[in-house]
Design a protein around this motif. Structure first.
Motif, PDB file in Angstrom:
ATOM      1  N   ALA A 281     -51.335 -24.166 -32.149  1.00 24.24           N
ATOM      2  CA  ALA A 281     -51.096 -25.147 -31.982  1.00 24.24           C
ATOM      3  C   ALA A 281     -52.087 -25.863 -32.589  1.00 24.24           C
ATOM      4  N   ARG A 282     -53.131 -24.936 -32.978  1.00 30.88           N
ATOM      5  CA  ARG A 282     -54.622 -25.831 -33.348  1.00 30.88           C
ATOM      6  C   ARG A 282     -54.452 -25.730 -34.949  1.00 30.88           C
ATOM      7  N   ILE A 283     -54.014 -24.657 -35.083  1.00 33.78           N
ATOM      8  CA  ILE A 283     -54.429 -23.988 -37.139  1.00 33.78           C
ATOM      9  C   ILE A 283     -53.222 -25.578 -37.250  1.00 33.78           C
ATOM     10  N   ALA A 284     -51.760 -25.137 -36.537  1.00 33.67           N
ATOM     11  CA  ALA A 284     -50.728 -26.028 -36.589  1.00 33.67           C
ATOM     12  C   ALA A 284     -51.222 -27.149 -36.745  1.00 33.67           C
ATOM     13  N   ASP A 285     -51.952 -28.361 -36.247  1.00 39.67           N
ATOM     14  CA  ASP A 285     -52.710 -29.587 -36.336  1.00 39.67           C
ATOM     15  C   ASP A 285     -53.578 -29.590 -37.848  1.00 39.67           C
ATOM     16  N   ASP A 286     -54.325 -28.628 -37.976  1.00 39.12           N
ATOM     17  CA  ASP A 286     -55.275 -28.746 -38.762  1.00 39.12           C
ATOM     18  C   ASP A 286     -55.696 -28.231 -40.147  1.00 39.12           C
ATOM     19  N   HIS A 287     -54.688 -27.358 -39.849  1.00 33.07           N
ATOM     20  CA  HIS A 287     -54.463 -26.607 -41.235  1.00 33.07           C
ATOM     21  C   HIS A 287     -52.876 -26.229 -41.958  1.00 33.07           C
ATOM     22  N   GLY A 288     -51.788 -26.826 -41.138  1.00 25.92           N
ATOM     23  CA  GLY A 288     -50.537 -26.632 -41.795  1.00 25.92           C
ATOM     24  C   GLY A 288     -49.855 -25.282 -41.417  1.00 25.92           C
ATOM     25  N   VAL A 289     -50.654 -24.507 -40.904  1.00 29.04           N
ATOM     26  CA  VAL A 289     -50.256 -23.168 -40.456  1.00 29.04           C
ATOM     27  C   VAL A 289     -49.036 -22.522 -38.973  1.00 29.04           C
ATOM     28  N   THR A 290     -47.843 -22.051 -39.140  1.00 29.24           N
ATOM     29  CA  THR A 290     -46.914 -21.956 -38.210  1.00 29.24           C
ATOM     30  C   THR A 290     -47.596 -20.126 -38.055  1.00 29.24           C
ATOM     31  N   VAL A 291     -47.564 -20.719 -36.153  1.00 30.04           N
ATOM     32  CA  VAL A 291     -47.937 -19.304 -35.544  1.00 30.04           C
ATOM     33  C   VAL A 291     -46.575 -18.441 -34.873  1.00 30.04           C
ATOM     34  N   GLU A 292     -46.288 -17.694 -34.777  1.00 27.62           N
ATOM     35  CA  GLU A 292     -45.050 -17.216 -34.193  1.00 27.62           C
ATOM     36  C   GLU A 292     -45.793 -15.596 -33.386  1.00 27.62           C
ATOM     37  N   HIS A 293     -46.013 -15.975 -32.555  1.00 28.34           N
ATOM     38  CA  HIS A 293     -46.173 -14.872 -31.928  1.00 28.34           C
ATOM     39  C   HIS A 293     -44.991 -14.096 -31.354  1.00 28.34           C
ATOM     40  N   VAL A 294     -45.103 -12.967 -32.336  1.00 29.90           N
ATOM     41  CA  VAL A 294     -44.683 -10.885 -31.972  1.00 29.90           C
ATOM     42  C   VAL A 294     -44.957 -10.469 -30.371  1.00 29.90           C
ATOM     43  N   LYS A 295     -43.886 -10.386 -29.379  1.00 34.03           N
ATOM     44  CA  LYS A 295     -45.106  -9.994 -27.865  1.00 34.03           C
ATOM     45  C   LYS A 295     -44.281  -8.519 -27.836  1.00 34.03           C
ATOM     46  N   LEU A 296     -45.420  -7.630 -28.544  1.00 35.08           N
ATOM     47  CA  LEU A 296     -45.423  -6.947 -28.350  1.00 35.08           C
ATOM     48  C   LEU A 296     -45.791  -6.262 -26.402  1.00 35.08           C
ATOM     49  N   SER A 297     -45.303  -5.052 -26.347  1.00 33.20           N
ATOM     50  CA  SER A 297     -45.381  -3.838 -24.734  1.00 33.20           C
ATOM     51  C   SER A 297     -46.435  -2.599 -25.359  1.00 33.20           C
ATOM     52  N   ASP A 298     -46.136  -2.414 -26.860  1.00 38.02           N
ATOM     53  CA  ASP A 298     -46.562  -1.408 -27.214  1.00 38.02           C
ATOM     54  C   ASP A 298     -47.209  -2.153 -28.637  1.00 38.02           C
ATOM     55  N   THR A 299     -48.559  -1.600 -29.023  1.00 35.62           N
ATOM     56  CA  THR A 299     -48.778  -1.669 -30.417  1.00 35.62           C
ATOM     57  C   THR A 299     -48.210  -1.413 -31.303  1.00 35.62           C
ATOM     58  N   ALA A 300     -48.494  -0.482 -30.944  1.00 38.05           N
ATOM     59  CA  ALA A 300     -47.562   0.918 -31.824  1.00 38.05           C
ATOM     60  C   ALA A 300     -45.969   0.678 -31.894  1.00 38.05           C
ATOM     61  N   ASP A 301     -45.704  -0.463 -32.141  1.00 37.00           N
ATOM     62  CA  ASP A 301     -44.244  -0.654 -32.611  1.00 37.00           C
ATOM     63  C   ASP A 301     -44.655  -1.340 -33.902  1.00 37.00           C
ATOM     64  N   ALA A 302     -45.387  -2.501 -33.788  1.00 37.80           N
ATOM     65  CA  ALA A 302     -45.916  -3.276 -34.475  1.00 37.80           C
ATOM     66  C   ALA A 302     -45.961  -1.603 -35.886  1.00 37.80           C
ATOM     67  N   VAL A 303     -47.472  -1.490 -35.541  1.00 32.52           N
ATOM     68  CA  VAL A 303     -47.799  -0.332 -36.919  1.00 32.52           C
ATOM     69  C   VAL A 303     -46.778   0.829 -37.910  1.00 32.52           C
ATOM     70  N   SER A 304     -45.992   1.740 -36.433  1.00 32.23           N
ATOM     71  CA  SER A 304     -44.576   2.287 -37.066  1.00 32.23           C
ATOM     72  C   SER A 304     -44.240   1.087 -37.907  1.00 32.23           C
ATOM     73  N   ARG A 305     -43.878   0.329 -37.553  1.00 34.78           N
ATOM     74  CA  ARG A 305     -42.792  -1.474 -38.320  1.00 34.78           C
ATOM     75  C   ARG A 305     -43.645  -0.919 -40.062  1.00 34.78           C
ATOM     76  N   VAL A 306     -45.619  -1.037 -39.674  1.00 34.99           N
ATOM     77  CA  VAL A 306     -45.445  -1.174 -41.464  1.00 34.99           C
ATOM     78  C   VAL A 306     -44.801   0.240 -41.827  1.00 34.99           C
ATOM     79  N   ILE A 307     -45.829   0.862 -41.445  1.00 33.46           N
ATOM     80  CA  ILE A 307     -45.378   2.555 -41.632  1.00 33.46           C
ATOM     81  C   ILE A 307     -44.580   2.560 -42.060  1.00 33.46           C
ATOM     82  N   ALA A 308     -43.172   2.493 -41.389  1.00 35.69           N
ATOM     83  CA  ALA A 308     -41.471   2.227 -41.733  1.00 35.69           C
ATOM     84  C   ALA A 308     -41.761   1.638 -43.525  1.00 35.69           C
TER      85      ALA A 308
END
Length: 403
Positions: free
Chosen positions: A60-87
């Motif tokens: 919310a703070r950087i949306a107000d100050d810089h017009g950037v939207t943040v979407e939190h992709v909630k992970l149970s394991d960081t490896a899930d995001a790493v696997s997505r980049v690898i794929a």
């Protein structure tokens, strides 16, 4: 005909031009301009309500100050995001990736760095990098002994602590040997999260440090010549400890958060945490009784920094840098350290801050269960990631419970 040649020339020029250049963190005004309107998909652990709320506030703070939207992709394991980049890399998706920023540490960072999956260097060119002092805090530029080389930015400090409920345990065990003796005399009153949960593997690392004949060996990569010898005391210890754990080691909490209700309900008397201020924060929000206090082992405990990294093919690199820079701000770090919100340790150097900001940190009430820096003592460095990869696999083979 003239119009045809003009159009053809324009088409050829467009085809020959390179893809849009990555944002340059040394030109911060250009980064801010490019970031405006971007959506940053921040892939971060989602297992803590307080951490989720903090990320939402930062967004919310950087949306107000810089017009950037943040979407939190909630992970149970960081490896899930790493696997997505690898794929995505395997599929040739070198631009427009789905992951813009990752909360990352240790083996996941080492794997992404080794495979060339990270954008950068960028972190040490952020404006707020001036507020940290890597000369006095080596954890800011080495992630589990792997040099960060500007490929990730720190945003929180952590150190292993243990909790004890003083209404039931006045003098807690301060070594792994003492913990084993205490558990044998008090069966079922201690547990740790099931590996490969991060906090569960942290308990294994801490035990390995405390029990290994040569802890210095943990700072170099594990290999077949020393792995069995170095880890043998750990397996002996766990063989003896496991029958005395909560539910006789036949079940484990799945996360560190899942241990809190066990302690609050009086099922266990001791617990491990990787946040010196977490007990105070949990007491403040009613998750733990106010009789819980924090302590460390006599031989010291492991500490590290939490980092954020940008994948090589991120779609919103500029927006990701804006968020990372805000996480390094005095405003964000002060809120993060406040036990009413998170109670995590700051990565900032008080000497590098303006007087007004350093005074605000000095005035912050860290909470009834939070140890002072002197009480915490110097943190032990994280072992090389290769140790935990093998230890976690072996633990699963030896003690793993199907869920």
């Amino acid at each position: 005909m003239t119009r045809l040649f003009t159009a053809l020339a324009a088409t050829l020029a467009l085809a020959a031009s390179p893809a849009s250049a990555d944002p340059d963190p040394t030109d911060w005004n250009a980064v801010l301009e490019e970031a405006r309107g971007q959506t940053v998909y921040f892939n971060a652990w989602g297992g803590s309500v307080q951490a989720n709320d903090f990320i939402a506030w930062a967004g919310a703070r950087i949306a107000d100050d810089h017009g950037v939207t943040v979407e939190h992709v909630k992970l149970s394991d960081t490896a899930d995001a790493v696997s997505r980049v690898i794929a995505e890399k395997a599929a040739g998706r070198d631009e427009g990736g789905a992951v813009d920023l990752i909360w990352i540490n240790g083996p996941n960072f080492a794997a992404m760095k080794e495979q060339g999956l990270l954008f950068g260097p960028w972190a040490e060119d952020l404006p707020n990098w001036a507020l940290v002092d890597p000369e006095s805090n080596a954890a800011l530029t080495a992630d589990f002994t792997v040099p960060t080389e500007g490929l990730e930015a720190p945003w929180a400090m952590a150190q292993v602590v243990f909790w004890h409920d003083t209404s039931r345990v006045a003098e807690p065990p301060r070594s792994m040997e003492a913990l084993l003796n205490w558990a044998a005399a008090n069966p079922g009153r201690f547990t740790y999260p099931q590996p490969p949960d991060f906090l569960g593997t942290t308990f294994l690392k801490q035990a390995l440090y405390d029990l290994a004949p040569d802890p210095e060996a943990l700072l170099a990569p594990a290999d077949d010549t020393n792995y069995a010898e170095v880890t043998a005391p750990l397996w002996t210890f766990l063989d003896a400890l496991t029958p005395h754990l909560w539910r006789a080691g036949r079940a484990y909490p799945q996360t560190g958060e899942a241990v809190k209700p066990l302690m609050a309900d009086g099922e266990v008397d001791l617990a491990i945490s990787f946040s010196p201020g977490a007990a105070s924060a949990a007491i403040a929000n009613g998750e733990l009784p106010d009789s819980v206090r924090t302590y460390v082992l006599d031989g010291g405990t492991i500490g590290n920094a939490s980092f954020v990294a940008i994948p090589y093919n991120a779609n919103a690199k500029a927006g990701a840098m804006v968020l990372a820079n805000f996480l390094l701000s005095a405003e964000a770090q002060l809120r993060m350290q406040d036990p009413d919100y998170l109670g995590w340790g700051t990565v900032l150097s008080m000497e590098a801050l303006p007087e007004e900001d350093s005074a605000a940190f000095a005035a912050l009430d860290l909470g009834v269960a939070t140890l002072s820096p002197a009480e915490l003592g110097a943190a032990l460095p994280e072992p090389h990631p290769s140790w935990m990869t093998r230890v976690a696999e072996d633990w699963t083979q030896r003690y793993g419970i199907a869920q």
